[in-house]
Design an enzyme around this catalytic site. Sequence first.
Site, PDB file in Angstrom:
ATOM      1  N   HIS A  34     -27.504 -17.765 -10.466  1.00 23.55           N
ATOM      2  CA  HIS A  34     -27.721 -19.065  -9.819  1.00 23.55           C
ATOM      3  C   HIS A  34     -29.046 -19.108  -9.054  1.00 23.55           C
ATOM      4  CE1 HIS A  34     -23.082 -19.415 -10.053  1.00 23.55           C
ATOM      5  NE2 HIS A  34     -23.669 -19.734 -11.183  1.00 23.55           N
TER       6      HIS A  34
HETATM    7  C1  LIG Z   1     -25.863 -16.359 -18.161  1.00 22.90           C
HETATM    8  C2  LIG Z   1     -25.760 -17.559 -17.267  1.00 22.90           C
HETATM    9  C3  LIG Z   1     -24.507 -18.043 -16.908  1.00 22.90           C
HETATM   10  C4  LIG Z   1     -24.409 -19.144 -16.074  1.00 22.90           C
HETATM   11  N1  LIG Z   1     -23.187 -19.688 -15.845  1.00 22.90           N
HETATM   12  C5  LIG Z   1     -23.096 -20.856 -15.164  1.00 22.90           C
HETATM   13  C6  LIG Z   1     -21.869 -21.539 -15.062  1.00 22.90           C
HETATM   14  O1  LIG Z   1     -20.850 -21.135 -15.609  1.00 22.90           O
HETATM   15  N2  LIG Z   1     -21.844 -22.694 -14.344  1.00 22.90           N
HETATM   16  C7  LIG Z   1     -22.955 -23.190 -13.725  1.00 22.90           C
HETATM   17  O2  LIG Z   1     -22.854 -24.222 -13.058  1.00 22.90           O
HETATM   18  N3  LIG Z   1     -24.128 -22.567 -13.814  1.00 22.90           N
HETATM   19  C8  LIG Z   1     -24.238 -21.437 -14.550  1.00 22.90           C
HETATM   20  N4  LIG Z   1     -25.447 -20.856 -14.709  1.00 22.90           N
HETATM   21  C9  LIG Z   1     -26.604 -21.440 -14.018  1.00 22.90           C
HETATM   22  C10 LIG Z   1     -27.089 -22.755 -14.638  1.00 22.90           C
HETATM   23  O3  LIG Z   1     -26.947 -22.727 -16.040  1.00 22.90           O
HETATM   24  C11 LIG Z   1     -28.546 -22.973 -14.209  1.00 22.90           C
HETATM   25  O4  LIG Z   1     -28.603 -23.061 -12.807  1.00 22.90           O
HETATM   26  C12 LIG Z   1     -29.162 -24.244 -14.779  1.00 22.90           C
HETATM   27  O5  LIG Z   1     -29.004 -24.291 -16.174  1.00 22.90           O
HETATM   28  C13 LIG Z   1     -30.647 -24.269 -14.415  1.00 22.90           C
HETATM   29  O6  LIG Z   1     -31.229 -25.415 -14.960  1.00 22.90           O
HETATM   30  P1  LIG Z   1     -32.801 -25.642 -14.871  1.00 22.90           P
HETATM   31  O7  LIG Z   1     -33.072 -26.968 -15.469  1.00 22.90           O
HETATM   32  O8  LIG Z   1     -33.265 -25.383 -13.497  1.00 22.90           O
HETATM   33  O9  LIG Z   1     -33.442 -24.482 -15.774  1.00 22.90           O
HETATM   34  P2  LIG Z   1     -33.135 -24.098 -17.280  1.00 22.90           P
HETATM   35  O10 LIG Z   1     -31.890 -24.739 -17.755  1.00 22.90           O
HETATM   36  O11 LIG Z   1     -33.241 -22.620 -17.361  1.00 22.90           O
HETATM   37  O12 LIG Z   1     -34.329 -24.782 -18.096  1.00 22.90           O
HETATM   38  C14 LIG Z   1     -35.651 -24.371 -18.079  1.00 22.90           C
HETATM   39  C15 LIG Z   1     -36.234 -24.617 -19.466  1.00 22.90           C
HETATM   40  O13 LIG Z   1     -37.645 -24.486 -19.409  1.00 22.90           O
HETATM   41  C16 LIG Z   1     -38.090 -23.736 -20.528  1.00 22.90           C
HETATM   42  N5  LIG Z   1     -39.369 -23.126 -20.158  1.00 22.90           N
HETATM   43  C17 LIG Z   1     -39.568 -22.129 -19.272  1.00 22.90           C
HETATM   44  N6  LIG Z   1     -40.880 -21.837 -19.202  1.00 22.90           N
HETATM   45  C18 LIG Z   1     -41.506 -22.679 -20.045  1.00 22.90           C
HETATM   46  C19 LIG Z   1     -42.885 -22.853 -20.399  1.00 22.90           C
HETATM   47  N7  LIG Z   1     -43.866 -22.121 -19.840  1.00 22.90           N
HETATM   48  N8  LIG Z   1     -43.182 -23.807 -21.322  1.00 22.90           N
HETATM   49  C20 LIG Z   1     -42.205 -24.577 -21.881  1.00 22.90           C
HETATM   50  N9  LIG Z   1     -40.896 -24.432 -21.575  1.00 22.90           N
HETATM   51  C21 LIG Z   1     -40.554 -23.498 -20.660  1.00 22.90           C
HETATM   52  C22 LIG Z   1     -36.979 -22.741 -20.758  1.00 22.90           C
HETATM   53  O14 LIG Z   1     -37.023 -22.167 -22.035  1.00 22.90           O
HETATM   54  C23 LIG Z   1     -35.750 -23.603 -20.508  1.00 22.90           C
HETATM   55  O15 LIG Z   1     -35.338 -24.266 -21.668  1.00 22.90           O
HETATM   56  C24 LIG Z   1     -25.590 -19.752 -15.552  1.00 22.90           C
HETATM   57  C25 LIG Z   1     -26.838 -19.285 -15.924  1.00 22.90           C
HETATM   58  C26 LIG Z   1     -26.944 -18.207 -16.791  1.00 22.90           C
HETATM   59  C27 LIG Z   1     -28.308 -17.736 -17.201  1.00 22.90           C
END
Ligand SMILES: Cc1cc2nc3c(=O)[nH]c(=O)nc-3n(C[C@H](O)[C@H](O)[C@H](O)COP(=O)(O)OP(=O)(O)OC[C@H]3O[C@@H](n4cnc5c(N)ncnc54)[C@H](O)[C@@H]3O)c2cc1C
Length: 514
Positions: free
Chosen positions: A450
């Site tokens: 998280h």
């Molecule tokens: C293994 C795991 C289990 C989890 N389980 C849960 C759960 O059960 N319940 C829950 O609520 N949360 C869970 N989480 C946490 C939750 O999924 C994350 O907090 C949330 O998805 C984060 O969203 P975000 O938009 O911040 O980032 P992300 O969803 O990580 O999105 C970032 C995106 O940006 C892309 N990116 C990165 N750098 C670049 C770049 N330089 N150029 C272009 N694209 C790029 C990445 O590839 C990715 O697609 C879990 C996370 C993980 C990893």
Amino acid sequence: MRYDYIVVGAGSAGATIATRLSEDPDKSVLLLEAGPDYPDFDHLPDDLKLGNNVFFSAYGPHSWAYSARVTAQQTDLVIPRGKATGGSSAINGQVLYRGIPEDYDRWSEWGNDEWGYTNVLPFFRRMENDHDFQDDWHGTEGPIPVRRYRPDEWLPHSAAFKDACVSLGFNDDADQNHPESTGVSPRARNTLDGVRISTALAYLNLARHRLNFTLRANVHACRVVFDGNRAVGVEVESGGDRFVAEGNQIIVSSGAIASPQLLLLSGVGPADHLREVGIPVVHELPGVGQNLRDHPSACVLFRAAGDRPDPQAAAIQVGLRYTIEDSYLRNDMQITPLLMTSEHRPAQVVIDDDENYIGISAGLQLALGKGELRLKSSDPSEYPYLDYNYYQEPFDLERMRKAIRTCIEIGEHPSYREILLDRVNPVDADLVSDAALDDWLMRNTGTSHHVSGTCKMGPSSDEMAVVDQHGRVHGLDNIRVADASIMPDCIRANTNATTIMIGEKIADYIRTGR
Ligand SMILES: Cc1cc2nc3c(=O)[nH]c(=O)nc-3n(C[C@H](O)[C@H](O)[C@H](O)COP(=O)(O)OP(=O)(O)OC[C@H]3O[C@@H](n4cnc5c(N)ncnc54)[C@H](O)[C@@H]3O)c2cc1C
């Protein structure tokens, strides 16, 4: 190649924002994603599609697999983050769990007065379609489906967990997303028939046909391009070539690791650090990469009776949320039973035989300690240095100690008599004193996945704030950050629902010109 909006990262927040912004046919939206895209459900790889075995997804081919220091006594841990459309929502555990009202009310008290619980509730409702509850707290028309396993669907160890918790005096709670939720309850999940419903499936599929929407996968953003203090585009690497995509507004949604990394690579961050790695300073913002928050977690491991479960057995069915004894922070602990050979084994738990194991894991909510992210170099392909810095604060260790003893009490409850054979870790010697248990925790703690807070939202009077409450980067024009990185502190729940809510809310600000 000029767009009204360029969104960098198609994860939980980015896919949500790009989908919402492209609802206006007069606005052109470019969504850039470093990982692959699988538009055809029949060709979606199993590690992304099959939601029950999270270990398989988290440590599979669609993870960035960063590395982080967690405590001084442990070797560095692999940090999974999704690298595909859907981002981390495409590899996660699908617990769709909101923070408690106080989480958002604290954000509001810290100068983000449009983020109190009553302000964010409409956006939680907008994102979801709750199959179990239809009332003022839940949504019924949003893209993300939510359901809970009924007691007749529970595996024996889930039922034993629930019975043990109730008999130890914890509240029997029907819905973890109710604002007054506390106690043991079925998990709210975005899994349908074993399929993980990521934001790629739930949101992007609504937008794919729109002519004003362009999604480019396998494109790595290297830096944001500025003209003075105004963001004008994104420099990317695609198929070995470099391009600049021009945009009127740049929305960085690359997640709590890659968003601060991209700002730093673009010359936005602590000036001394940027100079150290040879990046010209565009704008000094000392908070970029600081305030790294997470939920440290540790797991009591039991040897279990019977054969190992089916690797795709329905998983993560129940959980406990409660306030640790004598803590001043309400609902600051989550305890979860886990099938350790299939569903969601933490990376720090090593299993190297064919026996069956069940874990009871404790995840500390509102840890007081903070970590940090720094660049190792100016090379966009080099992963940043991550220090999760768990247990910097004695109160965090003290609360985890108590929680581990509660996990053991739950596992040793008579309801588990037929299920658990013996406790493997921690052993009795690790429990003889607080010092022994502290030592065990320093050697056996991992992430709840998280990570958040590394571009925190706050007023300009807070020098560590990176964005204002509309996601606009302080001191710069035409650039926002919108993802888990802008949470001022990690909420007392898993982070996916709150991140999608952030996506919905920032998209609303952009659409309405705020
Ligand atoms: C293994 C795991 C289990 C989890 N389980 C849960 C759960 O059960 N319940 C829950 O609520 N949360 C869970 N989480 C946490 C939750 O999924 C994350 O907090 C949330 O998805 C984060 O969203 P975000 O938009 O911040 O980032 P992300 O969803 O990580 O999105 C970032 C995106 O940006 C892309 N990116 C990165 N750098 C670049 C770049 N330089 N150029 C272009 N694209 C790029 C990445 O590839 C990715 O697609 C879990 C996370 C993980 C990893």
